[in-house]
Write an enzyme that holds these catalytic residues in place. Sequence first.
Site, PDB file in Angstrom:
ATOM      1  N   LYS A 111      -9.520 -16.273  23.820  1.00 55.66           N
ATOM      2  CA  LYS A 111      -8.121 -16.687  23.700  1.00 55.66           C
ATOM      3  C   LYS A 111      -7.968 -18.049  24.326  1.00 55.66           C
ATOM      4  O   LYS A 111      -8.429 -18.283  25.458  1.00 55.66           O
ATOM      5  CB  LYS A 111      -7.219 -15.676  24.453  1.00 55.66           C
ATOM      6  CG  LYS A 111      -5.744 -15.995  24.368  1.00 55.66           C
ATOM      7  CD  LYS A 111      -5.144 -15.467  23.082  1.00 55.66           C
ATOM      8  CE  LYS A 111      -3.799 -16.116  22.734  1.00 55.66           C
ATOM      9  NZ  LYS A 111      -3.935 -17.381  21.962  1.00 55.66           N
ATOM     10  N   GLN A 136     -10.147 -21.804  30.947  1.00 54.40           N
ATOM     11  CA  GLN A 136      -9.363 -20.742  30.318  1.00 54.40           C
ATOM     12  C   GLN A 136      -9.862 -19.346  30.706  1.00 54.40           C
ATOM     13  O   GLN A 136      -9.071 -18.417  30.821  1.00 54.40           O
ATOM     14  CB  GLN A 136      -9.438 -20.927  28.796  1.00 54.40           C
ATOM     15  CG  GLN A 136      -8.320 -20.251  28.032  1.00 54.40           C
ATOM     16  CD  GLN A 136      -7.042 -21.082  27.983  1.00 54.40           C
ATOM     17  OE1 GLN A 136      -7.093 -22.282  27.807  1.00 54.40           O
ATOM     18  NE2 GLN A 136      -5.901 -20.439  28.158  1.00 54.40           N
ATOM     19  N   LYS A 175      -8.216 -18.651  34.074  1.00 57.38           N
ATOM     20  CA  LYS A 175      -6.759 -18.607  33.884  1.00 57.38           C
ATOM     21  C   LYS A 175      -6.354 -17.280  33.246  1.00 57.38           C
ATOM     22  O   LYS A 175      -5.459 -16.579  33.717  1.00 57.38           O
ATOM     23  CB  LYS A 175      -6.342 -19.773  32.983  1.00 57.38           C
ATOM     24  CG  LYS A 175      -4.865 -19.901  32.770  1.00 57.38           C
ATOM     25  CD  LYS A 175      -4.514 -20.807  31.590  1.00 57.38           C
ATOM     26  CE  LYS A 175      -5.073 -22.200  31.755  1.00 57.38           C
ATOM     27  NZ  LYS A 175      -4.437 -23.166  30.806  1.00 57.38           N
ATOM     28  N   LYS A 221     -11.543 -22.114  23.629  1.00 57.35           N
ATOM     29  CA  LYS A 221     -10.721 -23.299  23.359  1.00 57.35           C
ATOM     30  C   LYS A 221     -11.270 -23.993  22.137  1.00 57.35           C
ATOM     31  O   LYS A 221     -12.454 -23.847  21.811  1.00 57.35           O
ATOM     32  CB  LYS A 221     -10.793 -24.262  24.550  1.00 57.35           C
ATOM     33  CG  LYS A 221      -9.623 -25.210  24.638  1.00 57.35           C
ATOM     34  CD  LYS A 221      -8.479 -24.589  25.379  1.00 57.35           C
ATOM     35  CE  LYS A 221      -7.274 -25.478  25.416  1.00 57.35           C
ATOM     36  NZ  LYS A 221      -6.284 -24.947  26.373  1.00 57.35           N
ATOM     37  N   GLY A 270      -1.652 -23.087  20.413  1.00 60.21           N
ATOM     38  CA  GLY A 270      -1.524 -24.543  20.478  1.00 60.21           C
ATOM     39  C   GLY A 270      -2.011 -25.121  21.794  1.00 60.21           C
ATOM     40  O   GLY A 270      -2.363 -24.405  22.733  1.00 60.21           O
ATOM     41  N   ASP A 271      -2.068 -26.426  21.827  1.00 58.27           N
ATOM     42  CA  ASP A 271      -2.322 -27.206  23.035  1.00 58.27           C
ATOM     43  C   ASP A 271      -1.801 -28.608  22.679  1.00 58.27           C
ATOM     44  O   ASP A 271      -0.960 -28.716  21.767  1.00 58.27           O
ATOM     45  CB  ASP A 271      -3.828 -27.186  23.381  1.00 58.27           C
ATOM     46  CG  ASP A 271      -4.131 -27.664  24.803  1.00 58.27           C
ATOM     47  OD1 ASP A 271      -4.011 -26.867  25.739  1.00 58.27           O
ATOM     48  OD2 ASP A 271      -4.482 -28.849  24.994  1.00 58.27           O
ATOM     49  N   THR A 322       4.934 -22.243  29.125  1.00 55.52           N
ATOM     50  CA  THR A 322       4.043 -22.954  30.045  1.00 55.52           C
ATOM     51  C   THR A 322       4.873 -23.714  31.080  1.00 55.52           C
ATOM     52  O   THR A 322       4.603 -23.656  32.290  1.00 55.52           O
ATOM     53  CB  THR A 322       3.095 -23.895  29.272  1.00 55.52           C
ATOM     54  OG1 THR A 322       2.555 -23.186  28.164  1.00 55.52           O
ATOM     55  CG2 THR A 322       1.977 -24.382  30.159  1.00 55.52           C
ATOM     56  N   ASN A 339       5.538 -30.558  25.381  1.00 53.30           N
ATOM     57  CA  ASN A 339       6.062 -29.196  25.502  1.00 53.30           C
ATOM     58  C   ASN A 339       6.098 -28.690  26.942  1.00 53.30           C
ATOM     59  O   ASN A 339       7.100 -28.115  27.379  1.00 53.30           O
ATOM     60  CB  ASN A 339       5.202 -28.283  24.612  1.00 53.30           C
ATOM     61  CG  ASN A 339       5.501 -26.834  24.834  1.00 53.30           C
ATOM     62  OD1 ASN A 339       4.845 -26.162  25.637  1.00 53.30           O
ATOM     63  ND2 ASN A 339       6.518 -26.320  24.162  1.00 53.30           N
TER      64      ASN A 339
HETATM   65  N1  GLU Z   1      -3.212 -24.145  25.450  1.00 52.25           N
HETATM   66  C1  GLU Z   1      -2.567 -23.281  26.395  1.00 52.25           C
HETATM   67  C2  GLU Z   1      -3.370 -23.234  27.682  1.00 52.25           C
HETATM   68  O1  GLU Z   1      -3.915 -24.245  28.092  1.00 52.25           O
HETATM   69  C3  GLU Z   1      -2.204 -21.932  25.808  1.00 52.25           C
HETATM   70  C4  GLU Z   1      -3.320 -21.132  25.221  1.00 52.25           C
HETATM   71  C5  GLU Z   1      -2.881 -19.854  24.495  1.00 52.25           C
HETATM   72  O2  GLU Z   1      -1.695 -19.531  24.472  1.00 52.25           O
HETATM   73  O3  GLU Z   1      -3.765 -19.207  23.947  1.00 52.25           O
HETATM   74  O4  GLU Z   1      -3.456 -22.252  28.359  1.00 52.25           O
END
Ligand code: GLU
Length: 449
Positions: A93, A114, A117, A129, A168-169, A213, A244
């Site tokens: 994810k 990630q 996190k 990612k 997204g990112d 976020t 965002n």
């Molecule tokens: N891109 C966001 C992050 O850096 C969200 C990733 C997601 O929702 O999968 O955590």
Amino acid sequence: MPELHEHVERIYAEVARRNPGEDEFHQAVFEVLHSLSPVVSKHPEYVDSAVIRRLCEPERQIIFRVPWVDDDGNVQINRGFRVEFNSALGPFKGGLRFHPSVNLGIVKFLGFEQIFKNSLTGMPIGGGKGGSDFDPKGRSESEVMRFCQSFMTELYRHLGEYTDVPAGDIGVGTREIGYLFGQYKRITNRYESGTLTGKGLTWGGSQVRTEATGYGTVYFLNEMLRAGRQSFEGKQVVVSGSGNVAIYAIQKIHQLGGTVVACSDSGGYVRDQTGIDVELLKEVKEARRGRVSDYAILRGDEATFVEHGRVWEVPCDIAVPCATQNELDEDDALRLAKSGCRIVVEGANMPCTPKAVKVFSESGVLFAPGKAVNAGGVATSALEMQQNASRDSWTFQETEVRLAEIMSRIHERCLTTADQYDRPGDYVSGANIAGFIQVADAMLALGVI
Ligand code: GLU
């Protein structure tokens, strides 16, 4: 800084040797390994089973060609990436980033972050990612659509609600997720909502995902203030970026009584002593896809735009970097500390350089890392997956309450873990160790895979 344990030192040397030129990836790994030294001393089982070495090697890395035709009929070629880093806790994810700076090293650093996190959220999601070096800036709607369709034509075979779930990112918002989801649906002939998150509200998206976020960042900050018996009242805040994360961080800071006096983009920063007008900023950045210089013009006398200026010149009590990696360096950190800034929280992924973080710790500035602070985005993605799986949709209020609880738990986990490892108040160690232990224990349980 205390010495690296020899086991993690060897791992770091191996990572640097086997991934040449990937500076950001090395940086992210070094920071985590550094925090893990005391864990390794206490828990030899992580050494024996090579859990840390396995964690530093992605499970799968996909690199692919993305050909598409621009509005002038020219064939364009971009490069697409998906790094499926670790699936011990759940399907891979993590977001997709479309930006010219994207390369394998950047995607690996983001994927590595990630893992920890996502683990910290306490939800069943692994780490991954992806992205592309495609630059959406100046591209027409139809060019963006054609690019997204070509990108998904290759990526779809790697995705699925139990396999890998992108979102997204930077450069990827609801519009891009729409085109990606549309192409996925067309190719597979299946309406699998749970394969992508950050969807629009009328086609399977979750309330609060857009805001999550930024809001989550401010909830975390609020917990830090509360732990120090303080509040947002009377606090001046500088937020970098105006995308965002920044927009919804600013909105929530204002709701909680603080004042955001500056924000920025790659062209410079805008200072607005009475507080950034977030509705106007949203209009400029989201509806018109404009610049903060346009905001300054529309805002009139209240605002000053400083072309190519560094936003960290603006004195503040709290700094919230929400733009991109390594945007806040040692000089910025020294300037912030000198001007009286007492708290720095990372809304973006790894926006502070290691030297900047060192300055904060030496000058008594309370610092919290992105993998804890900005986890609200991906946590709300996991809530979106829950809603998709149960074919349900929750209200804004219900979802926001869940987000606030998750952020408060992450904050608590960071502090408790930091205490357990004799590093009271050290959010970096707390986040890295707590995130690591949950993944590491799952990897031990699942065997050598
Ligand atoms: N891109 C966001 C992050 O850096 C969200 C990733 C997601 O929702 O999968 O955590």
